[in-house]
Design a protein around this motif. Sequence first.
Motif, PDB file in Angstrom:
ATOM      1  N   TRP A 101      15.370  38.031  63.028  1.00 18.12           N
ATOM      2  CA  TRP A 101      15.125  38.500  61.665  1.00 18.12           C
ATOM      3  C   TRP A 101      14.186  39.695  61.676  1.00 18.12           C
ATOM      4  N   ILE A 102      13.122  39.632  62.469  1.00 13.72           N
ATOM      5  CA  ILE A 102      12.165  40.746  62.573  1.00 13.72           C
ATOM      6  C   ILE A 102      12.826  41.954  63.238  1.00 13.72           C
ATOM      7  N   VAL A 103      13.587  41.719  64.296  1.00 12.18           N
ATOM      8  CA  VAL A 103      14.274  42.814  64.990  1.00 12.18           C
ATOM      9  C   VAL A 103      15.238  43.520  64.031  1.00 12.18           C
ATOM     10  N   ASP A 104      15.907  42.744  63.188  1.00 14.65           N
ATOM     11  CA  ASP A 104      16.867  43.335  62.252  1.00 14.65           C
ATOM     12  C   ASP A 104      16.227  44.263  61.230  1.00 14.65           C
ATOM     13  N   LEU A 105      14.950  44.116  61.004  1.00 16.84           N
ATOM     14  CA  LEU A 105      14.248  45.039  60.113  1.00 16.84           C
ATOM     15  C   LEU A 105      14.474  46.481  60.558  1.00 16.84           C
ATOM     16  N   PHE A 106      14.526  46.693  61.863  1.00 16.73           N
ATOM     17  CA  PHE A 106      14.710  48.028  62.416  1.00 16.73           C
ATOM     18  C   PHE A 106      16.189  48.380  62.630  1.00 16.73           C
ATOM     19  N   LEU A 107      17.053  47.383  62.601  1.00 12.94           N
ATOM     20  CA  LEU A 107      18.476  47.616  62.843  1.00 12.94           C
ATOM     21  C   LEU A 107      19.293  47.846  61.573  1.00 12.94           C
ATOM     22  N   ILE A 108      18.683  47.653  60.408  1.00 14.38           N
ATOM     23  CA  ILE A 108      19.419  47.799  59.136  1.00 14.38           C
ATOM     24  C   ILE A 108      20.084  49.181  59.013  1.00 14.38           C
ATOM     25  N   PRO A 109      19.402  50.299  59.308  1.00 17.11           N
ATOM     26  CA  PRO A 109      20.092  51.596  59.184  1.00 17.11           C
ATOM     27  C   PRO A 109      21.347  51.706  60.050  1.00 17.11           C
ATOM     28  N   SER A 110      21.314  51.175  61.266  1.00 16.41           N
ATOM     29  CA  SER A 110      22.511  51.253  62.111  1.00 16.41           C
ATOM     30  C   SER A 110      23.599  50.310  61.608  1.00 16.41           C
ATOM     31  N   MET A 111      23.221  49.145  61.085  1.00 12.38           N
ATOM     32  CA  MET A 111      24.222  48.242  60.507  1.00 12.38           C
ATOM     33  C   MET A 111      24.883  48.905  59.299  1.00 12.38           C
ATOM     34  N   ASP A 112      24.093  49.650  58.517  1.00 12.34           N
ATOM     35  CA  ASP A 112      24.635  50.361  57.356  1.00 12.34           C
ATOM     36  C   ASP A 112      25.639  51.428  57.793  1.00 12.34           C
ATOM     37  N   ARG A 113      25.286  52.207  58.816  1.00 16.83           N
ATOM     38  CA  ARG A 113      26.208  53.244  59.304  1.00 16.83           C
ATOM     39  C   ARG A 113      27.508  52.629  59.806  1.00 16.83           C
ATOM     40  N   GLU A 114      27.403  51.539  60.558  1.00 17.50           N
ATOM     41  CA  GLU A 114      28.608  50.887  61.074  1.00 17.50           C
ATOM     42  C   GLU A 114      29.481  50.355  59.939  1.00 17.50           C
ATOM     43  N   ALA A 115      28.857  49.769  58.919  1.00 11.69           N
ATOM     44  CA  ALA A 115      29.623  49.260  57.775  1.00 11.69           C
ATOM     45  C   ALA A 115      30.285  50.405  57.021  1.00 11.69           C
ATOM     46  N   ASP A 116      29.590  51.536  56.883  1.00 16.23           N
ATOM     47  CA  ASP A 116      30.171  52.691  56.202  1.00 16.23           C
ATOM     48  C   ASP A 116      31.389  53.229  56.951  1.00 16.23           C
ATOM     49  N   LEU A 117      31.364  53.154  58.266  1.00 15.28           N
ATOM     50  CA  LEU A 117      32.504  53.612  59.065  1.00 15.28           C
ATOM     51  C   LEU A 117      33.651  52.609  59.044  1.00 15.28           C
ATOM     52  N   ARG A 118      33.320  51.340  58.985  1.00 16.62           N
ATOM     53  CA  ARG A 118      34.323  50.280  59.117  1.00 16.62           C
ATOM     54  C   ARG A 118      35.084  49.997  57.828  1.00 16.62           C
ATOM     55  N   PHE A 119      34.425  50.072  56.686  1.00 17.49           N
ATOM     56  CA  PHE A 119      35.035  49.649  55.428  1.00 17.49           C
ATOM     57  C   PHE A 119      35.439  50.836  54.570  1.00 17.49           C
ATOM     58  N   VAL A 120      36.432  50.630  53.703  1.00 12.58           N
ATOM     59  CA  VAL A 120      37.042  51.681  52.898  1.00 12.58           C
ATOM     60  C   VAL A 120      36.334  51.805  51.547  1.00 12.58           C
ATOM     61  N   GLU A 121      35.915  53.020  51.234  1.00 11.27           N
ATOM     62  CA  GLU A 121      35.294  53.288  49.938  1.00 11.27           C
ATOM     63  C   GLU A 121      36.381  53.432  48.881  1.00 11.27           C
ATOM     64  N   GLY A 122      36.065  53.053  47.651  1.00 14.69           N
ATOM     65  CA  GLY A 122      37.043  53.159  46.580  1.00 14.69           C
ATOM     66  C   GLY A 122      36.438  52.777  45.245  1.00 14.69           C
ATOM     67  N   PRO A 123      37.281  52.435  44.292  1.00  8.91           N
ATOM     68  CA  PRO A 123      36.791  52.149  42.936  1.00  8.91           C
ATOM     69  C   PRO A 123      35.964  50.867  42.825  1.00  8.91           C
ATOM     70  N   LYS A 124      36.168  49.916  43.698  1.00  4.88           N
ATOM     71  CA  LYS A 124      35.398  48.671  43.660  1.00  4.88           C
ATOM     72  C   LYS A 124      34.185  48.819  44.569  1.00  4.88           C
ATOM     73  N   ASP A 125      33.015  48.734  43.985  1.00  2.00           N
ATOM     74  CA  ASP A 125      31.759  48.941  44.694  1.00  2.00           C
ATOM     75  C   ASP A 125      31.353  47.679  45.456  1.00  2.00           C
ATOM     76  N   TYR A 126      31.035  47.846  46.728  1.00  4.01           N
ATOM     77  CA  TYR A 126      30.655  46.718  47.580  1.00  4.01           C
ATOM     78  C   TYR A 126      29.363  46.066  47.097  1.00  4.01           C
ATOM     79  N   THR A 127      28.398  46.867  46.711  1.00  5.36           N
ATOM     80  CA  THR A 127      27.107  46.318  46.299  1.00  5.36           C
ATOM     81  C   THR A 127      27.248  45.481  45.030  1.00  5.36           C
ATOM     82  N   VAL A 128      28.006  45.962  44.067  1.00  5.31           N
ATOM     83  CA  VAL A 128      28.225  45.194  42.834  1.00  5.31           C
ATOM     84  C   VAL A 128      28.908  43.872  43.159  1.00  5.31           C
ATOM     85  N   ALA A 129      29.935  43.929  43.990  1.00  7.82           N
ATOM     86  CA  ALA A 129      30.657  42.704  44.348  1.00  7.82           C
ATOM     87  C   ALA A 129      29.744  41.712  45.067  1.00  7.82           C
ATOM     88  N   TRP A 130      28.879  42.211  45.960  1.00 11.98           N
ATOM     89  CA  TRP A 130      27.974  41.317  46.690  1.00 11.98           C
ATOM     90  C   TRP A 130      26.901  40.729  45.783  1.00 11.98           C
TER      91      TRP A 130
END
Length: 136
Positions: free
Chosen positions: A49-78
Amino acid sequence: MNSINNTHDIPMGYIYWIFGFMGAHRFYYGRPVTGTLYFFTFGLLGIGWIVDLFLIPSMDREADLRFVEGPKDYTVAWILLTFLGIFGAHRIYMEKWVTGIIYLLTGGILGIGFLYDLWTMNDQLSVINGSRRAGL
């Protein structure tokens, strides 16, 4: 560094990280296996959990590359899944009206459907956004 495809938000990742000892941020970034592991081990006994504090930016970049952007917002859905998931609000947002009403009447099909959506929410949104982008 801005990504052309911005499906997930770093500030939201940190908000979910606060509950990261239960794996929330890992589910948000599309890592359900490690999210489940964190849930059952309390964030790998707090160390992961503590290590992930520093890994969040890289997890965000990977998610941005992996998932498709569109009219349905991921943050709203989550957010809808997190707070109103048992009532199917996230499914209604994704225009899955029938299952949304079933979730409302059955408590997320007694919680099992809610768990399923924790594992598959990002992929469901990618399919929806991909089909909308293609005009299907």
